[in-house]
Motif scaffolding. Structure first.
Motif, PDB file in Angstrom:
ATOM      1  N   CYS A  68       0.829  -1.205   0.000  1.00 24.61           N
ATOM      2  CA  CYS A  68       0.000   0.000   0.000  1.00 24.61           C
ATOM      3  C   CYS A  68       0.866   1.258   0.000  1.00 24.61           C
ATOM      4  O   CYS A  68       0.452   2.303  -0.537  1.00 24.61           O
ATOM      5  CB  CYS A  68      -0.967   0.000   1.186  1.00 24.61           C
ATOM      6  N   THR A  69       2.065   1.183   0.571  1.00 22.19           N
ATOM      7  CA  THR A  69       2.959   2.341   0.551  1.00 22.19           C
ATOM      8  C   THR A  69       3.399   2.657  -0.881  1.00 22.19           C
ATOM      9  O   THR A  69       3.431   3.827  -1.288  1.00 22.19           O
ATOM     10  CB  THR A  69       4.199   2.085   1.425  1.00 22.19           C
ATOM     11  N   LEU A  70       3.724   1.617  -1.643  1.00 21.99           N
ATOM     12  CA  LEU A  70       4.092   1.828  -3.049  1.00 21.99           C
ATOM     13  C   LEU A  70       2.936   2.460  -3.809  1.00 21.99           C
ATOM     14  O   LEU A  70       3.141   3.400  -4.591  1.00 21.99           O
ATOM     15  CB  LEU A  70       4.483   0.491  -3.693  1.00 21.99           C
ATOM     16  N   LEU A  71       1.721   1.959  -3.596  1.00 19.75           N
ATOM     17  CA  LEU A  71       0.544   2.536  -4.264  1.00 19.75           C
ATOM     18  C   LEU A  71       0.372   4.003  -3.895  1.00 19.75           C
ATOM     19  O   LEU A  71       0.105   4.848  -4.753  1.00 19.75           O
ATOM     20  CB  LEU A  71      -0.705   1.737  -3.900  1.00 19.75           C
ATOM     21  N   HIS A  72       0.528   4.328  -2.619  1.00 20.34           N
ATOM     22  CA  HIS A  72       0.370   5.706  -2.149  1.00 20.34           C
ATOM     23  C   HIS A  72       1.400   6.617  -2.798  1.00 20.34           C
ATOM     24  O   HIS A  72       1.087   7.738  -3.221  1.00 20.34           O
ATOM     25  CB  HIS A  72       0.488   5.743  -0.626  1.00 20.34           C
ATOM     26  N   CYS A  73       2.643   6.150  -2.900  1.00 19.44           N
ATOM     27  CA  CYS A  73       3.711   6.942  -3.529  1.00 19.44           C
ATOM     28  C   CYS A  73       3.388   7.206  -4.998  1.00 19.44           C
ATOM     29  O   CYS A  73       3.528   8.340  -5.483  1.00 19.44           O
ATOM     30  CB  CYS A  73       5.048   6.220  -3.419  1.00 19.44           C
TER      31      CYS A  73
END
Length: 310
Positions: free
Chosen positions: A230-235
């Motif tokens: 989810c962090t990659l998606l947010h970035c």
């Protein structure tokens, strides 16, 4: 029922801390400026004191200064919640399958969700504007703070596309969703954490799409079984906002007729919503046969609980 109440109490604590950190940073800044003014003799008369107050007001109304204070707040949250998350989750023996979570197909799907998600947000903003045009003034003022030229571009990209997502994911998916998921099933936990994510942005327009995005982030966290999904998606999502601005800027130079460009963007935004649903459905495959760990430390095969993620 007891476990649900306990999870909600912990969630309330995390949320309270998330609001306290920005206030704390501003308070520390004001104290530091005051101490500097005091040692410089600036408080010897009322006019000098007025100058100090004006300095604080100027900083609090300057986009660049506000972004720097926001960045400091996010850095503080990342350090504190990151350590808390690490030590809380370290007691669980479950570790995600990173090769499966970040397969080429999954990474491409996350990149697609970030790009199409940003276009879908533009559609949501347009619909909200048609229904509630009066609430957009505060949103437009907020959006100005995030312009790429507010600070040196490299600094803005670091804060908006990396630091912000890291801090917010650590709090809202790592701490809040992770705690809720130990007491609730997927969708109640996702919607509660998503709603809190929307409230955290303190703006009605941004809160609407942040809530929906928060639910999607929780879903990706669940399906990849790691907070880094989810962090990659947010970035990617945050970075796509600048990409969309650049595309709009090129189309606005007259290379494409304004009417054609507007219709093209609208169609792309509508199609983006369809692509989002298709990409989200694809992540269901990654949960088959997974193993998770319960709070008691027992291994539960094929469970849909998200306990003990790393």
């Amino acid at each position: 029922m007891k476990s649900k109440g306990k999870a909600l109490l912990w969630t309330a604590l995390y949320m309270a801390l998330a609001f306290i950190f920005p206030v704390l940073v501003v308070l520390i800044f004001a104290i530091v400026v005051f101490l500097i003014a005091l040692t410089g003799g600036i408080t010897d008369n009322s006019s000098a004191m007025l100058e100090y107050v004006e300095i604080i007001q100027d900083v609090m109304t300057n986009s660049g200064s506000l972004m720097l204070l926001n960045g400091l707040s996010e850095l503080l949250m990342l350090v504190c919640f990151g350590l808390w998350y690490y030590f809380r989750e370290h007691k669980y023996t479950f570790r995600p399958n990173y090769r499966q979570a970040f397969s080429a197909k999954n990474v491409l799907s996350i990149l697609g969700l970030g790009l199409f998600g940003q276009m879908a947000v533009n559609l949501i903003i347009m619909l909200v504007y048609l229904v509630l045009p009066g609430i957009f003034k505060s949103y437009e003022e907020l959006a100005e703070n995030f312009e790429l030229d507010t600070l040196p571009p490299a600094v803005m990209l670091f804060m908006v596309c990396l630091l912000g997502p890291l801090a917010e994911e650590m709090i809202f998916r790592g701490m809040i969703y992770g705690k809720l998921r130990r007491a609730f099933s997927l969708w109640p936990a996702a919607w509660i954490s998503g709603l809190l994510f929307g409230i955290f942005h303190m703006n009605l327009v941004q809160g609407i799409y942040a809530t929906l995005f928060g639910v999607i982030l929780a879903y990706i966290y669940e399906r990849t079984q790691t907070i880094w999904g989810c962090t990659l998606l947010h970035c990617v999502f945050n970075a796509s906002s600048y990409l969309a601005e650049e595309v709009e800027g090129v189309l606005g130079t007259g290379l494409v007729p304004e009417g054609v460009a507007g219709i093209g963007f609208l169609l792309f935004e509508i199609v983006s919503v369809v692509f989002i649903f298709l990409l989200l459905r694809r992540f269901r495959v990654t949960t088959k046969g997974k193993i998770s760990v319960t709070d008691s430390g027992a291994v539960d095969k094929n469970s849909d609980k998200i306990d003990g993620l790393s």
